[in-house]
Design an enzyme around this catalytic site. Structure first.
Site, PDB file in Angstrom:
ATOM      1  N   THR A  90       0.812  -1.221   0.000  1.00 59.57           N
ATOM      2  CA  THR A  90       0.000   0.000   0.000  1.00 59.57           C
ATOM      3  C   THR A  90       0.834   1.254   0.000  1.00 59.57           C
ATOM      4  O   THR A  90       0.472   2.268  -0.586  1.00 59.57           O
ATOM      5  CB  THR A  90      -0.913   0.000   1.243  1.00 59.57           C
ATOM      6  OG1 THR A  90      -1.881  -1.016   1.078  1.00 59.57           O
ATOM      7  CG2 THR A  90      -1.623   1.325   1.426  1.00 59.57           C
TER       8      THR A  90
ATOM      9  N   TYR B 136      -8.046   0.142  -3.170  1.00 62.96           N
ATOM     10  CA  TYR B 136      -7.085   0.813  -4.061  1.00 62.96           C
ATOM     11  C   TYR B 136      -6.226  -0.274  -4.696  1.00 62.96           C
ATOM     12  O   TYR B 136      -6.387  -1.470  -4.440  1.00 62.96           O
ATOM     13  CB  TYR B 136      -6.195   1.775  -3.250  1.00 62.96           C
ATOM     14  CG  TYR B 136      -5.658   1.104  -2.017  1.00 62.96           C
ATOM     15  CD1 TYR B 136      -6.304   1.227  -0.787  1.00 62.96           C
ATOM     16  CD2 TYR B 136      -4.535   0.268  -2.082  1.00 62.96           C
ATOM     17  CE1 TYR B 136      -5.855   0.544   0.317  1.00 62.96           C
ATOM     18  CE2 TYR B 136      -4.087  -0.422  -0.987  1.00 62.96           C
ATOM     19  CZ  TYR B 136      -4.752  -0.266   0.214  1.00 62.96           C
ATOM     20  OH  TYR B 136      -4.318  -0.953   1.312  1.00 62.96           O
TER      21      TYR B 136
ATOM     22  N   SER C 125       1.617  -7.657  -0.724  1.00 58.25           N
ATOM     23  CA  SER C 125       2.327  -8.650   0.094  1.00 58.25           C
ATOM     24  C   SER C 125       1.525  -9.898   0.438  1.00 58.25           C
ATOM     25  O   SER C 125       2.075 -10.854   0.981  1.00 58.25           O
ATOM     26  CB  SER C 125       2.859  -8.006   1.375  1.00 58.25           C
ATOM     27  OG  SER C 125       1.834  -7.855   2.334  1.00 58.25           O
TER      28      SER C 125
ATOM     29  N   THR D 239       1.474  -4.362   4.118  1.00 63.07           N
ATOM     30  CA  THR D 239       1.256  -4.594   5.566  1.00 63.07           C
ATOM     31  C   THR D 239       0.712  -5.990   5.850  1.00 63.07           C
ATOM     32  O   THR D 239       0.811  -6.473   6.962  1.00 63.07           O
ATOM     33  CB  THR D 239       0.249  -3.572   6.106  1.00 63.07           C
ATOM     34  OG1 THR D 239      -0.989  -3.721   5.395  1.00 63.07           O
ATOM     35  CG2 THR D 239       0.768  -2.154   5.965  1.00 63.07           C
ATOM     36  N   ASP D 240       0.139  -6.659   4.851  1.00 65.90           N
ATOM     37  CA  ASP D 240      -0.517  -7.936   5.133  1.00 65.90           C
ATOM     38  C   ASP D 240       0.446  -8.992   5.664  1.00 65.90           C
ATOM     39  O   ASP D 240       0.060  -9.814   6.491  1.00 65.90           O
ATOM     40  CB  ASP D 240      -1.213  -8.482   3.868  1.00 65.90           C
ATOM     41  CG  ASP D 240      -2.429  -7.659   3.505  1.00 65.90           C
ATOM     42  OD1 ASP D 240      -3.035  -7.928   2.448  1.00 65.90           O
ATOM     43  OD2 ASP D 240      -2.761  -6.736   4.272  1.00 65.90           O
TER      44      ASP D 240
ATOM     45  N   LYS E  30      -0.322  -7.739  12.923  1.00 65.75           N
ATOM     46  CA  LYS E  30      -1.338  -6.807  12.417  1.00 65.75           C
ATOM     47  C   LYS E  30      -2.644  -7.093  13.165  1.00 65.75           C
ATOM     48  O   LYS E  30      -3.136  -8.209  13.153  1.00 65.75           O
ATOM     49  CB  LYS E  30      -1.507  -6.997  10.912  1.00 65.75           C
ATOM     50  CG  LYS E  30      -2.347  -5.915  10.237  1.00 65.75           C
ATOM     51  CD  LYS E  30      -2.316  -6.058   8.715  1.00 65.75           C
ATOM     52  CE  LYS E  30      -3.082  -4.930   8.046  1.00 65.75           C
ATOM     53  NZ  LYS E  30      -3.067  -5.026   6.556  1.00 65.75           N
TER      54      LYS E  30
ATOM     55  N   GLU F  22      -1.625 -29.370  27.212  1.00 70.19           N
ATOM     56  CA  GLU F  22      -2.853 -29.915  26.600  1.00 70.19           C
ATOM     57  C   GLU F  22      -2.590 -31.193  25.805  1.00 70.19           C
ATOM     58  O   GLU F  22      -3.506 -31.776  25.235  1.00 70.19           O
ATOM     59  CB  GLU F  22      -3.477 -28.865  25.676  1.00 70.19           C
ATOM     60  CG  GLU F  22      -4.152 -27.734  26.423  1.00 70.19           C
ATOM     61  CD  GLU F  22      -5.354 -28.223  27.244  1.00 70.19           C
ATOM     62  OE1 GLU F  22      -5.661 -27.601  28.262  1.00 70.19           O
ATOM     63  OE2 GLU F  22      -5.957 -29.264  26.870  1.00 70.19           O
TER      64      GLU F  22
HETATM   65  N1  DAS Z   1      -2.561  -5.767   0.101  1.00 67.50           N
HETATM   66  C1  DAS Z   1      -1.819  -5.116   1.150  1.00 67.50           C
HETATM   67  C2  DAS Z   1      -0.386  -5.589   1.087  1.00 67.50           C
HETATM   68  O1  DAS Z   1       0.275  -5.415   0.059  1.00 67.50           O
HETATM   69  C3  DAS Z   1      -1.784  -3.651   1.058  1.00 67.50           C
HETATM   70  C4  DAS Z   1      -1.023  -3.081   2.226  1.00 67.50           C
HETATM   71  O2  DAS Z   1      -1.642  -2.888   3.249  1.00 67.50           O
HETATM   72  O3  DAS Z   1       0.193  -2.892   2.137  1.00 67.50           O
HETATM   73  O4  DAS Z   1       0.056  -6.125   2.102  1.00 67.50           O
END
Ligand code: DAS
Length: 363
Positions: free
Chosen positions: A46, A60, A93, A126-127, A199, A320
């Site tokens: 992103t 986006y 990602s 970020t994923d 996250k 467990e």
């Molecule tokens: N799809 C997400 C990624 O590329 C966009 C982001 O949040 O960076 O991880």
């Protein structure tokens, strides 16, 4: 009641104050000779995304803007570091994979071995930042700072967070304070450790947290402020070496839930998984419906790690499940996606379950 003319004067005065404050230099400009040399390795996400309009903050397109444009969008960078950019790859990602990880890790280690590189910033979606951060935490062979940064809003959005996140990440990567702290994730003015960060929200700017063990510090007023650091072995102290690897062992995650059966587990084993991370309910509990298939997989030589879908806390050995008898490994505090990464790397060194359990208590 304040007359509107007075309000106008107040507003314009406030505006003047705002302009004066916002035009304050971002950092005391130092002579170029004393600035750290920071490499920015771009991979997509992103932070490099573009939206249809300035108000598009979801839906986006990620991974569109190149590294040179990212750097040009933040002219203040040259006041805090000598930066150079490199586009290692350009992906959203969610498409991260072992081949990208190995390419990135090898490039990071080559650059950090150079005397003219003081630190590295990786721009990333970020994923899967939390996975790449932990993978690099385990394979980078240097104490020099490696900082992973992303954004929750595309570069075209109002109040895009990418530019300030990139600016802060470069300061952090060039700071003495970040040396020897392991791979760091820096968004939203906060510094988190690659081992623990995750996250926690699908869309908000404060999504990256270390829920119970806590963040390491803050990036504030152009400076890194640390208050803690990881107690686990990482980076320069790692035993893992990917320099000669072109692939990684297959490790899959079986998610635990009410009424589950061994269909997924058996499919992963049939597909050639060398390791299985069981993301159990609670303290890594195993449903009776799945336990026999896990025991059968172990007998075939598949390494079994008991993790938990809960996200925090220790998965206790012999709690467990009778891990000693079953020859299973427990993940300690690693969540399933991070346990998978450590197990993949562990399997590049050994298939001995006792040695691998030691690794889960060490890294
Ligand atoms: N799809 C997400 C990624 O590329 C966009 C982001 O949040 O960076 O991880």
């Amino acid at each position: 009641m304040i007359p509107s003319s007075c309000l106008t004067r107040l507003a314009s005065a406030a505006g003047l104050v705002f302009v004066l404050l916002s035009s304050a230099p971002p950092a005391q400009a130092r002579d170029p000779g004393s600035l750290p040399n920071v490499m920015i390795l771009a991979t997509g996400g992103t932070i490099a995304g573009t939206g249809a309009s300035s108000t598009t903050t979801v839906g986006y397109t990620a991974a569109k803007v190149g590294v040179d444009a990212l750097i040009e969008a933040v002219p203040e960078l040259k006041k805090v570091a000598n930066v150079k950019g490199e586009q290692v790859f350009q992906i959203a990602s969610e498409n991260m994979n072992d081949a990208y990880w190995l390419k990135l890790a090898k490039r990071v280690n080559t650059l950090l071995a150079q005397g003219d590189v003081d630190g590295i910033v990786i721009t990333h979606g970020t994923d899967t930042i939390e996975e790449t951060a932990y993978f690099l935490d385990l394979v980078v062979k240097s104490k020099k700072p490696v900082v992973i940064v992303g954004a929750m809003r595309p570069s075209t959005a109002i109040s895009a967070d990418g530019p300030i996140n990139l600016y802060n990440a470069v300061i952090l990567a060039g700071s003495e304070e970040a040396v020897g702290k392991g791979v760091l994730v820096c968004l939203n003015d906060q510094i988190n450790a690659g081992r623990e960060v995750t996250k926690t929200n699908t869309a908000t700017l404060d999504t990256f947290r270390t829920p119970e063990l806590g963040l390491l510090g803050y990036l504030q007023d152009n400076k890194a402020h640390f208050y803690r650091q990881s107690t686990r072995r990482n980076t320069a102290d790692t035993e893992f070496d990917v320099s000669g690897l072109d692939s990684l062992p297959r490790v899959d995650i079986v998610y635990g839930y009410a009424n589950m059966d061994p269909t997924a587990l058996n499919a992963f084993v049939a597909a050639g998984a060398k390791g299985i991370v069981h993301a159990g309910v609670g303290d890594g509990s195993l449903a009776d419906a799945v336990k026999p298939a896990l025991i059968e997989a172990r007998k075939k030589g598949v390494l079994i790690v008991r993790s938990s879908r809960v996200g925090n806390g220790i998965v206790a050995r012999n709690g467990e499940a009778a891990d000693d008898d079953l020859d299973f490994v427990v993940s300690d505090t690693l969540n399933p996606q991070k346990a998978r990464i450590l197990l993949m790397l562990a399997l590049t060194r050994t298939t001995d379950s006792k040695a691998i359990q030691t690794m889960f208590y060490t890294y």
